[in-house]
Design an enzyme around this catalytic site. Structure first.
Site, mmCIF file in Angstrom:
data_model
loop_
_atom_site.group_PDB
_atom_site.id
_atom_site.type_symbol
_atom_site.label_atom_id
_atom_site.label_comp_id
_atom_site.label_asym_id
_atom_site.label_seq_id
_atom_site.Cartn_x
_atom_site.Cartn_y
_atom_site.Cartn_z
ATOM 1 N NE ARG A 115 2.161 0.958 3.578
ATOM 2 C CZ ARG A 115 3.265 0.211 3.705
ATOM 3 N NH1 ARG A 115 3.514 -0.417 4.850
ATOM 4 N NH2 ARG A 115 4.102 0.115 2.687
ATOM 5 C CB CYS A 158 -0.929 0.021 1.205
ATOM 6 S SG CYS A 158 -1.996 1.480 1.240
ATOM 7 C CD GLU A 184 -5.843 1.945 -7.050
ATOM 8 O OE1 GLU A 184 -6.233 0.817 -6.709
ATOM 9 O OE2 GLU A 184 -6.020 2.955 -6.359
ATOM 10 C CD1 TRP A 225 -7.395 8.664 -2.400
ATOM 11 C CD2 TRP A 225 -8.442 9.104 -0.448
ATOM 12 N NE1 TRP A 225 -6.478 9.224 -1.546
ATOM 13 C CE2 TRP A 225 -7.093 9.524 -0.362
ATOM 14 C CE3 TRP A 225 -9.286 9.273 0.642
ATOM 15 C CZ2 TRP A 225 -6.569 10.104 0.800
ATOM 16 C CZ3 TRP A 225 -8.772 9.845 1.806
ATOM 17 C CH2 TRP A 225 -7.433 10.251 1.862
HETATM 18 C C1 HEM Z 1 -6.661 6.357 1.534
HETATM 19 C C2 HEM Z 1 -6.243 6.142 0.317
HETATM 20 C C3 HEM Z 1 -5.513 4.903 -0.150
HETATM 21 C C4 HEM Z 1 -4.837 4.834 -1.330
HETATM 22 C C5 HEM Z 1 -4.683 5.963 -2.368
HETATM 23 C C6 HEM Z 1 -4.299 3.497 -1.432
HETATM 24 C C7 HEM Z 1 -3.584 3.037 -2.534
HETATM 25 C C8 HEM Z 1 -3.298 1.716 -2.760
HETATM 26 C C9 HEM Z 1 -2.873 1.178 -4.035
HETATM 27 C C10 HEM Z 1 -2.702 1.972 -5.321
HETATM 28 C C11 HEM Z 1 -2.673 -0.150 -3.858
HETATM 29 C C12 HEM Z 1 -2.222 -1.148 -4.927
HETATM 30 C C13 HEM Z 1 -3.512 -1.730 -5.493
HETATM 31 C C14 HEM Z 1 -3.312 -2.457 -6.809
HETATM 32 O O1 HEM Z 1 -2.273 -2.213 -7.456
HETATM 33 O O2 HEM Z 1 -4.202 -3.220 -7.175
HETATM 34 C C15 HEM Z 1 -2.967 -0.451 -2.472
HETATM 35 C C16 HEM Z 1 -2.844 -1.723 -1.921
HETATM 36 C C17 HEM Z 1 -3.301 -2.036 -0.644
HETATM 37 N N1 HEM Z 1 -3.875 -1.164 0.260
HETATM 38 FE FE1 HEM Z 1 -4.009 0.844 0.106
HETATM 39 N N2 HEM Z 1 -4.609 2.773 -0.308
HETATM 40 C C18 HEM Z 1 -5.379 3.593 0.491
HETATM 41 C C19 HEM Z 1 -5.973 3.218 1.690
HETATM 42 C C20 HEM Z 1 -5.953 1.935 2.232
HETATM 43 C C21 HEM Z 1 -6.706 1.524 3.401
HETATM 44 C C22 HEM Z 1 -7.677 2.417 4.180
HETATM 45 C C23 HEM Z 1 -6.383 0.220 3.632
HETATM 46 C C24 HEM Z 1 -6.855 -0.719 4.725
HETATM 47 C C25 HEM Z 1 -7.412 -0.292 5.854
HETATM 48 C C26 HEM Z 1 -5.437 -0.186 2.601
HETATM 49 C C27 HEM Z 1 -4.871 -1.451 2.501
HETATM 50 C C28 HEM Z 1 -4.218 -1.913 1.370
HETATM 51 C C29 HEM Z 1 -3.830 -3.304 1.168
HETATM 52 C C30 HEM Z 1 -4.018 -4.454 2.182
HETATM 53 C C31 HEM Z 1 -3.251 -3.386 -0.102
HETATM 54 C C32 HEM Z 1 -2.682 -4.654 -0.789
HETATM 55 C C33 HEM Z 1 -3.838 -5.415 -1.418
HETATM 56 C C34 HEM Z 1 -3.412 -6.778 -1.949
HETATM 57 O O3 HEM Z 1 -2.497 -7.387 -1.324
HETATM 58 O O4 HEM Z 1 -4.013 -7.210 -2.954
HETATM 59 N N3 HEM Z 1 -5.178 0.877 1.768
HETATM 60 N N4 HEM Z 1 -3.335 0.699 -1.816
HETATM 61 N N1 LIG Z 2 -7.160 2.458 -3.752
HETATM 62 C C1 LIG Z 2 -7.328 1.257 -3.454
HETATM 63 N N2 LIG Z 2 -6.904 0.278 -4.298
HETATM 64 C C2 LIG Z 2 -6.708 -1.056 -4.009
HETATM 65 C C3 LIG Z 2 -6.193 -1.458 -2.772
HETATM 66 C C4 LIG Z 2 -6.022 -2.834 -2.521
HETATM 67 C C5 LIG Z 2 -6.306 -3.769 -3.489
HETATM 68 C C6 LIG Z 2 -6.808 -3.344 -4.721
HETATM 69 C C7 LIG Z 2 -7.166 -4.368 -5.759
HETATM 70 N N3 LIG Z 2 -5.927 -4.979 -6.205
HETATM 71 C C8 LIG Z 2 -6.154 -6.160 -6.995
HETATM 72 C C9 LIG Z 2 -5.848 -5.844 -8.439
HETATM 73 C C10 LIG Z 2 -5.915 -7.105 -9.249
HETATM 74 C C11 LIG Z 2 -4.492 -7.649 -9.165
HETATM 75 C C12 LIG Z 2 -3.615 -6.439 -8.979
HETATM 76 N N4 LIG Z 2 -4.518 -5.330 -8.617
HETATM 77 C C13 LIG Z 2 -7.011 -1.998 -4.989
HETATM 78 C C14 LIG Z 2 -7.992 0.860 -2.197
HETATM 79 C C15 LIG Z 2 -8.944 -0.096 -1.968
HETATM 80 C C16 LIG Z 2 -9.318 -0.173 -0.603
HETATM 81 C C17 LIG Z 2 -8.628 0.705 0.183
HETATM 82 S S1 LIG Z 2 -7.585 1.623 -0.746
#
Ligand code: HEM
Ligand SMILES: N=C(Nc1cccc(CNC[C@@H]2CCCN2)c1)c1cccs1
Length: 362
Positions: free
Chosen positions: A69, A66, A242, A237
């Site tokens: 954070r 993420c 994405e 958000w």
């Molecule tokens: C507030 C704005 C936030 C932004 C802009 C953001 C942005 C992102 C982005 C761009 C990713 C990569 C997603 C992808 O490539 O598919 C990501 C992954 C992740 N985010 Fe954040 N995030 C935010 C908030 C949060 C919150 C509130 C949580 C949990 C409480 C969170 C937990 C995670 C987790 C667990 C992943 C990895 C998901 C996976 O392993 O598939 N994020 N975030």
């Molecule tokens: N901005 C966000 N994007 C996000 C975060 C975690 C996971 C994902 C979805 N990821 C799965 C896709 C499909 C494989 C690689 N990306 C999106 C958020 C989603 C929930 C909190 S932040």
């Protein structure tokens, strides 16, 4: 599952972490004794509301992949551990969307439903996000809608759902409670969407593209101090890339780069004209422009990268390791034009955490 019961070591480590970072929580010894007693009597233990909220916030802080954070302390936690039926989960997911969307001023929120407990099956949501567009595979193999959601669309159809057949049909939730999957539709008033247009090219609006405002991940398991919460949907958000560099651009998603390049009048005869790259930039300009004009929270990858660098500094100042996975932190557009590209990270796995839910586990 929790056949083997709670890992006492993880429980103790979490309680110690909670008291170390929250001095107002009082002395740790009595709480450690109480938790040990509850585990030996019931095979599990119950987090206090304070422990649950702290655990969810630290699980976000520990999320290696993420970039967003910086604001981990401001996560809103909705404690719904008493909810374990399909109707209850559906109602609270609708309320989550209402509260989190906040008419576009999105509030990062997590709703925590019933945990795994010995002999009781916790509810799970089959959809990977609360809002997903259906993917319909046609006999010739082509897909109408989002190819990433073909399987869950077919599961919904098997359960009796029928979509309108457009490229952007919002899927119903599939909630499995006590072993039975059930369909629950989302009311349109809690599904905010943004029609995509471009600030300079009037033809862009005619492509008929849109995306939903709020990403709510609903297929990950929240693990805190040895307790598993398999149903804990969380939202932030979007970062514009994405939508503009993946969801609408990937060949195995909406595959729009050639469409945009065509309308831009680019020379698509060879890769080296970089027509894909020019189309990518304009698609991402359109996403950011449309969300901003509609007053829907979104960040660009430059802003988000700068915030993450600040987060790293703050964590190091707090004496903590900030775990990060370079391959996910670096944005899929203009990587080296952002500061997060130009350094290494410690990709350690800390707990509490949000973890991928294995198919065979609840
Ligand atoms: C507030 C704005 C936030 C932004 C802009 C953001 C942005 C992102 C982005 C761009 C990713 C990569 C997603 C992808 O490539 O598919 C990501 C992954 C992740 N985010 Fe954040 N995030 C935010 C908030 C949060 C919150 C509130 C949580 C949990 C409480 C969170 C937990 C995670 C987790 C667990 C992943 C990895 C998901 C996976 O392993 O598939 N994020 N975030
Ligand atoms: N901005 C966000 N994007 C996000 C975060 C975690 C996971 C994902 C979805 N990821 C799965 C896709 C499909 C494989 C690689 N990306 C999106 C958020 C989603 C929930 C909190 S932040």
């Amino acid at each position: 599952g929790c056949e083997e019961g709670i890992d006492r070591g993880e429980a103790e480590d979490f309680i110690r972490l909670y008291h170390a970072e929250n001095p107002s929580a009082g002395s740790v010894k009595p709480r450690l004794r109480e938790v040990a007693r509850e585990i030996s009597q019931t095979g599990t233990y119950t987090h206090t509301p304070g422990e649950l909220a702290f655990g969810a916030r630290v699980a976000w802080r520990n999320s290696n992949k993420c970039i967003g954070r910086l604001y981990w302390k401001s996560l809103r936690v909705r404690d719904r551990r008493h909810v374990d039926t399909a109707d209850g989960v559906a109602e609270e997911c609708v309320e989550h969307l209402r509260v989190a969307t906040n008419k576009g001023k999105i509030r990062p929120t997590v709703t925590v439903f019933a945990p795994d407990r010995p002999g009781e099956q916790a509810p799970v949501i089959w959809n990977d996000q609360l809002i997903r567009y259906a993917g319909y595979r046609r006999p010739d193999g082509s897909v109408v809608g989002d190819p990433a959601n073909v399987e869950v669309t077919e599961a919904a159809v098997r359960l009796g759902w029928r979509g309108r057949g457009t490229r952007f049909d919002v899927l119903p939730l599939i909630i499995e409670a006590k072993g039975t999957p059930a369909l629950r539709g989302l009311p349109a008033e809690v599904v905010l969407e943004v029609p995509l247009r471009h600030p300079s090219f009037r033809w862009f609006a005619d492509l008929g593209l849109k995306w939903h405002a709020v990403p709510v991940i609903s297929n990950m398991c929240l693990e805190i101090g040895g307790i598993r919460y398999p149903c804990a949907p969380f939202n932030g958000w979007y970062m514009g890339t994405e939508i503009g560099a993946r969801n609408l651009a990937d060949a195995d998603r909406y595959d729009q780069l050639a469409v945009v390049a065509e309308r831009l009048g680019l020379d698509m005869s060879h890769d080296r004209t970089l027509w894909r790259d020019q189309a990518l930039v304009e698609l991402n300009v359109a996403v950011l422009h449309s969300f901003e004009e509609d007053g829907v929270a979104v960040t660009d990858h430059h802003t988000e990268a700068r915030r993450f660098m600040l987060h790293l500094e703050k964590e190091e100042r707090s004496g903590r390791v900030c775990p990060a996975d370079w391959s996910w932190i670096v944005p899929p557009l203009s990587g080296a034009a952002t500061p997060v590209f130009h350094r290494y990270y410690d990709d350690v796995e800390l707990t509490p955490a949000f973890v991928r839910r294995d198919r065979n586990q609840s």
